[in-house]
Write an enzyme that holds these catalytic residues in place. Sequence first.
Site, PDB file in Angstrom:
ATOM      1  CD  GLU A   1      -3.125  -2.466   7.261  1.00  0.00           C
ATOM      2  OE1 GLU A   1      -2.005  -2.616   7.000  1.00  0.00           O
ATOM      3  OE2 GLU A   1      -3.856  -1.280   7.443  1.00  0.00           O
TER       4      GLU A   1
ATOM      5  CB  SER B   1       5.486  -1.608  11.822  1.00  0.00           C
ATOM      6  OG  SER B   1       5.159  -0.255  12.288  1.00  0.00           O
TER       7      SER B   1
ATOM      8  CG  ASN C   1      -1.532   1.527   1.065  1.00  0.00           C
ATOM      9  OD1 ASN C   1      -1.769   2.138   0.920  1.00  0.00           O
ATOM     10  ND2 ASN C   1      -2.457   1.443   2.715  1.00  0.00           N
ATOM     11  CD1 TRP C   2       2.365   0.917  -3.111  1.00  0.00           C
ATOM     12  CD2 TRP C   2       3.872   2.427  -4.732  1.00  0.00           C
ATOM     13  NE1 TRP C   2       4.571   0.397  -3.890  1.00  0.00           N
ATOM     14  CE2 TRP C   2       4.494   0.944  -5.196  1.00  0.00           C
ATOM     15  CE3 TRP C   2       3.562   2.966  -5.579  1.00  0.00           C
ATOM     16  CZ2 TRP C   2       4.982   0.162  -6.381  1.00  0.00           C
ATOM     17  CZ3 TRP C   2       4.396   3.026  -6.749  1.00  0.00           C
ATOM     18  CH2 TRP C   2       5.031   1.553  -7.236  1.00  0.00           C
ATOM     19  CE  LYS C   3      -0.109   3.303   4.493  1.00  0.00           C
ATOM     20  NZ  LYS C   3       0.079   3.511   5.945  1.00  0.00           N
TER      21      LYS C   3
ATOM     22  N   GLY D   1       2.881  -0.462   4.333  1.00  0.00           N
ATOM     23  CA  GLY D   1       3.028   0.595   3.604  1.00  0.00           C
ATOM     24  C   GLY D   1       4.107   1.179   3.763  1.00  0.00           C
ATOM     25  N   GLY D   2       4.977   2.055   4.699  1.00  0.00           N
ATOM     26  CA  GLY D   2       6.423   2.085   4.449  1.00  0.00           C
ATOM     27  C   GLY D   2       7.913   1.205   4.039  1.00  0.00           C
TER      28      GLY D   2
ATOM     29  CD  GLU E   1      -2.424   4.805   6.765  1.00  0.00           C
ATOM     30  OE1 GLU E   1      -2.736   5.388   5.329  1.00  0.00           O
ATOM     31  OE2 GLU E   1      -2.224   5.006   6.849  1.00  0.00           O
TER      32      GLU E   1
ATOM     33  N   GLY F   1       2.575   2.726  10.736  1.00  0.00           N
ATOM     34  CA  GLY F   1       3.161   3.502  10.625  1.00  0.00           C
ATOM     35  C   GLY F   1       4.645   3.923  11.950  1.00  0.00           C
TER      36      GLY F   1
ATOM     37  CG  HIS G   1      -5.939   2.324   5.217  1.00  0.00           C
ATOM     38  ND1 HIS G   1      -5.180   3.084   6.336  1.00  0.00           N
ATOM     39  CD2 HIS G   1      -4.938   1.291   4.993  1.00  0.00           C
ATOM     40  CE1 HIS G   1      -4.079   2.558   6.853  1.00  0.00           C
ATOM     41  NE2 HIS G   1      -3.745   1.722   5.433  1.00  0.00           N
TER      42      HIS G   1
HETATM   43  P1  PGA Z   1       2.800   0.365   8.017  1.00  0.00           P
HETATM   44  O1  PGA Z   1       1.135   0.380   7.162  1.00  0.00           O
HETATM   45  O2  PGA Z   1       3.310  -0.888   7.210  1.00  0.00           O
HETATM   46  O3  PGA Z   1       3.562   1.928   6.954  1.00  0.00           O
HETATM   47  O4  PGA Z   1       2.858   0.361   9.331  1.00  0.00           O
HETATM   48  C1  PGA Z   1       0.514  -0.798   7.000  1.00  0.00           C
HETATM   49  C2  PGA Z   1      -0.858   0.285   6.040  1.00  0.00           C
HETATM   50  O5  PGA Z   1      -1.437   1.568   6.321  1.00  0.00           O
HETATM   51  O6  PGA Z   1      -1.626  -0.636   6.026  1.00  0.00           O
END
Ligand code: PGA
Length: 252
Positions: free
Chosen positions: A166, A213, A9-11, A234-235, A96, A172, A94
């Site tokens: 999640e 993470s 997930n590149w956001k 994500g990251g 967010e 993050g 998600h």
């Molecule tokens: P993260 O994000 O790996 O940066 O914690 C995961 C996500 O939000 O899907």
Amino acid sequence: MRTPIVAGNWKMNKTVEDARALVSEMVPNLSKVNGVEKVLCPTFVSIVAVSNLLEGTEIGLGAQNMHWEENGAFTGEVSPVMVSEFCQYVIIGHSERRAYFAETDETVNKKVKAAQAIGLIPIVCVGESLEENKAGETAVIVTNQILEGLKELDPALAPKVVVAYEPIWAIGTGLTATPEDANAVVKDVIRPALARLYGKETAQAIRVQYGGSVKGDNALDFFSQPDIDGALVGGAALKADDFIKIAQAAAG
Ligand code: PGA
């Protein structure tokens, strides 16, 4: 047997040029990882460029969101038909989007149904906040997200849903749930809730990822857990080496 699925997930990261560079760097080694479904989820503006680079590979493409309506006066939105022109997957709900863009279990449910109707595989995110976790409310919150977000699906399509567990406090932040705790939520909360909706067999067939993470050096700890079927990343999905390492860990 559930095939593990690792999705990046590149956001809101990477210009089209950056996206092309990252995908070009990833494809050769990521393509060599077998026995795992691999999915990249760039921003909408990079989808066409990434789609071109993934042609002829077995790496899937996903959107990070979509509207549930087919078309119409919904300024700024992208429809399931448009997503399905290029993508096979779509991330829905998600945390967010729930926190910043008013996504609810009700809109999640509409989007999941619309995604399945057009042949997309929805990756549906659930998870509790830090306060909810500390208050011992994880089971109640996550059960409700599953029961409301995934209700009334076509029973034939229900097994194709992917769930991403999640915990919001792990996204993050560099914090992770322990692999054992994450597995317990999947086994004792998510699969029983899925079983309430679609029966035990379907609940066992649905893939459930862990997210929050996940990195190249901790992925294997999660994937060694019997109920965790991959990760939503994500990251670490923004770095070719790290994402490939995670995919390799899922291949076992
Ligand atoms: P993260 O994000 O790996 O940066 O914690 C995961 C996500 O939000 O899907």
